[in-house]
Design a protein around this motif. Structure first.
Motif, mmCIF file in Angstrom:
data_model
loop_
_atom_site.group_PDB
_atom_site.id
_atom_site.type_symbol
_atom_site.label_atom_id
_atom_site.label_comp_id
_atom_site.label_asym_id
_atom_site.label_seq_id
_atom_site.Cartn_x
_atom_site.Cartn_y
_atom_site.Cartn_z
ATOM 1 N N LEU A 1 0.868 -1.162 0.125
ATOM 2 C CA LEU A 1 -0.059 -0.129 -0.186
ATOM 3 C C LEU A 1 0.854 1.303 0.014
ATOM 4 C CD1 LEU A 1 -2.518 -1.030 2.820
ATOM 5 C CD2 LEU A 1 -2.849 -1.412 0.227
ATOM 6 N N PRO A 2 0.176 2.441 -0.248
ATOM 7 C CA PRO A 2 1.109 3.694 -0.452
ATOM 8 C C PRO A 2 1.322 3.864 1.300
ATOM 9 C CG PRO A 2 -0.823 3.787 -1.573
ATOM 10 C CD PRO A 2 -0.759 2.543 -1.155
ATOM 11 N N GLU A 3 2.234 4.793 1.650
ATOM 12 C CA GLU A 3 2.622 5.130 3.033
ATOM 13 C C GLU A 3 1.419 5.489 3.882
ATOM 14 O OE1 GLU A 3 5.727 7.999 5.322
ATOM 15 O OE2 GLU A 3 5.530 8.064 3.120
ATOM 16 N N PHE A 4 0.568 6.205 3.366
ATOM 17 C CA PHE A 4 -0.613 6.341 4.223
ATOM 18 C C PHE A 4 -1.537 5.227 4.402
ATOM 19 C CE2 PHE A 4 -1.752 7.761 -0.288
ATOM 20 C CZ PHE A 4 -2.840 7.081 -0.564
ATOM 21 N N GLY A 5 -1.656 4.221 3.847
ATOM 22 C CA GLY A 5 -2.088 3.135 4.167
ATOM 23 C C GLY A 5 -2.222 2.586 5.607
ATOM 24 N N ARG A 6 -1.221 2.975 6.416
ATOM 25 C CA ARG A 6 -1.125 2.922 7.908
ATOM 26 C C ARG A 6 -1.018 4.302 8.284
ATOM 27 N NH1 ARG A 6 3.037 2.586 11.563
ATOM 28 N NH2 ARG A 6 2.767 1.228 13.335
ATOM 29 N N LEU A 7 -2.334 4.608 9.045
ATOM 30 C CA LEU A 7 -2.661 6.071 9.396
ATOM 31 C C LEU A 7 -1.937 6.209 10.789
ATOM 32 C CD1 LEU A 7 -6.339 6.151 8.372
ATOM 33 C CD2 LEU A 7 -4.266 7.283 7.177
#
Length: 389
Positions: free
Chosen positions: A159-165
């Motif tokens: 996932l993109p970096e923001f997939g883990r908030l």
């Protein structure tokens, strides 16, 4: 079809800590009911029944076996409409057929957290999963001891970096905020807040009290408006023209209904997720554009409650939701999928398609972090000082 409520509803209270509550204005239901009707039949996507992707660790089989012993149920506290959930829950139960019952209640954005906190304080909560796009409330909840399971999905690397908030919080979708306007009242195409401000300045009688902005006293309105002005401080010049002519609303559904009726000419920072189907079914009356100054996208977070009665099944659900299979279902349900390779239809966008349209430098991804109280006060004072009353 039952009446659905807007997934980003918010009550007009001060947007700080976990006091960010939501309220749906009455008109939202009618607008979104219209959005539900007449959906085209979408062919079922293939899912690998009972099997995780090949890149999962070998020990993941223990999660699957543990889930089979949990009774086949799952409870989700969310602020997301049943229309959005339907394909996700359908495909999850196809993939893991021993899960027979998934309950996904539609609560206010902050009530998701308040209910769990209240239940945990009195002996335990039935909630397995929490889903909300109240970014500050998520940050507050995740920062408390014993509220959230710090689980990291095997899908994170895909996932993109923001997939883990946040630790234990992943992004279910990332929905963009748009300008929506009535094409019968505004014949030229809008490209951004600057263009709308220019038109309003030239003909103030036409636009006074006929522009709608999101109410910044609610969690959704504060989060997206604050994120925009932090990323684009120069846009305060446009807001200085628009806000004195604007009226705040507490939901995208209400804004869409009133733009359709002609009560408003245009509105900005409207959630594109409920807007897409309304625009599509308006017969060309409504137009949607992403602001040229920058398009805010708001992630919809999902996390597992620390006291979840069905932890293994909750892990399966999070991992499925973030997988290629799950993100296809997210897109089918009308939210903005963000995994590479997933496509959307019906005039909607995936995150990658949005980036392709507006450019990577024009996408503003909202962070899941609390804003200091002094900064909240300063923003509210400036915004509300300009807003028409």
């Amino acid at each position: 079809m039952p009446v659905m409520t807007s997934p980003d509803r918010a009550r007009t209270v001060r947007p700080r800590r976990h006091r960010i509550l939501g309220l749906l204005a009455a008109g939202a239901a009618a607008a979104l009911l219209a959005a539900c009707g007449g959906n085209e039949t979408v062919p079922l996507q293939p899912v690998a029944t009972g099997r995780p992707p090949s890149y999962y660790p070998a020990e993941y089989s223990s999660v699957i076996e543990a889930s089979k012993k949990e009774g086949g149920t799952l409870t989700i506290y969310s602020n997301t409409d049943q229309e959005n959930w339907t394909p996700v829950l359908r495909d999850f139960k196809r993939k893991y057929p021993w899960v027979k019952k998934v309950s996904a209640g539609n609560l206010d954005s902050d009530e998701v957290f308040q209910r769990v906190l209240s239940e945990q304080a009195t002996g335990g909560s039935p909630a397995d999963l929490l889903v909300s796009n109240a970014a500050q409330a998520w940050a507050d909840f995740a920062g408390r001891d014993g509220t959230l399971l710090e689980y990291e999905s095997p899908e994170v690397s895909k996932l993109p970096e923001f997939g883990r908030l946040l630790p234990g919080v992943h992004a279910m979708s990332v929905d963009p905020l748009a300008i929506v306007y009535n094409g019968a009242l505004l014949e030229e195409d809008l490209t951004g807040l600057g263009r709308l401000a220019d038109l309003a300045a030239k003909d103030p009688d036409k636009y006074r009290d006929r522009i709608t902005a999101r109410d910044v006293e609610g969690s959704f309105g504060f989060t997206v408006s604050h994120a925009f002005t932090e990323a684009r401080p120069g846009a305060w010049a446009h807001l200085g023209t628009l806000l004195p002519m604007a009226r705040p609303e507490t939901s995208s559904g209400t804004q869409l209904e009133k733009i359709t009726s002609g009560e408003y000419v245009a509105g900005f920072f409207i959630n594109a997720a409920p807007a897409y189907p309304v625009v599509e079914r308006s017969g060309g009356l409504l137009k949607l554009a992403f602001p040229s100054e920058g398009t805010v996208v708001l992630p919809r977070g999902i996390g597992i409650a620390a006291g979840a009665p069905h932890k293994a099944t909750a892990k399966l659900f999070v991992d499925f939701l973030l997988s290629d299979e799950g993100q296809r279902a997210v897109a089918e349900g009308g939210l903005t999928a963000y995994r590479d390779g997933v496509r959307a239809g019906g005039g909607r966008h995936t995150y990658q398609e949005l980036v392709g349209e507006v450019g990577a430098g024009n996408v503003i991804v909202t962070e899941y972090a609390e804003v200091a109280e002094g900064e909240v006060d300063a923003f509210l004072g400036r915004w509300n000082g300009l807003l028409a009353r």
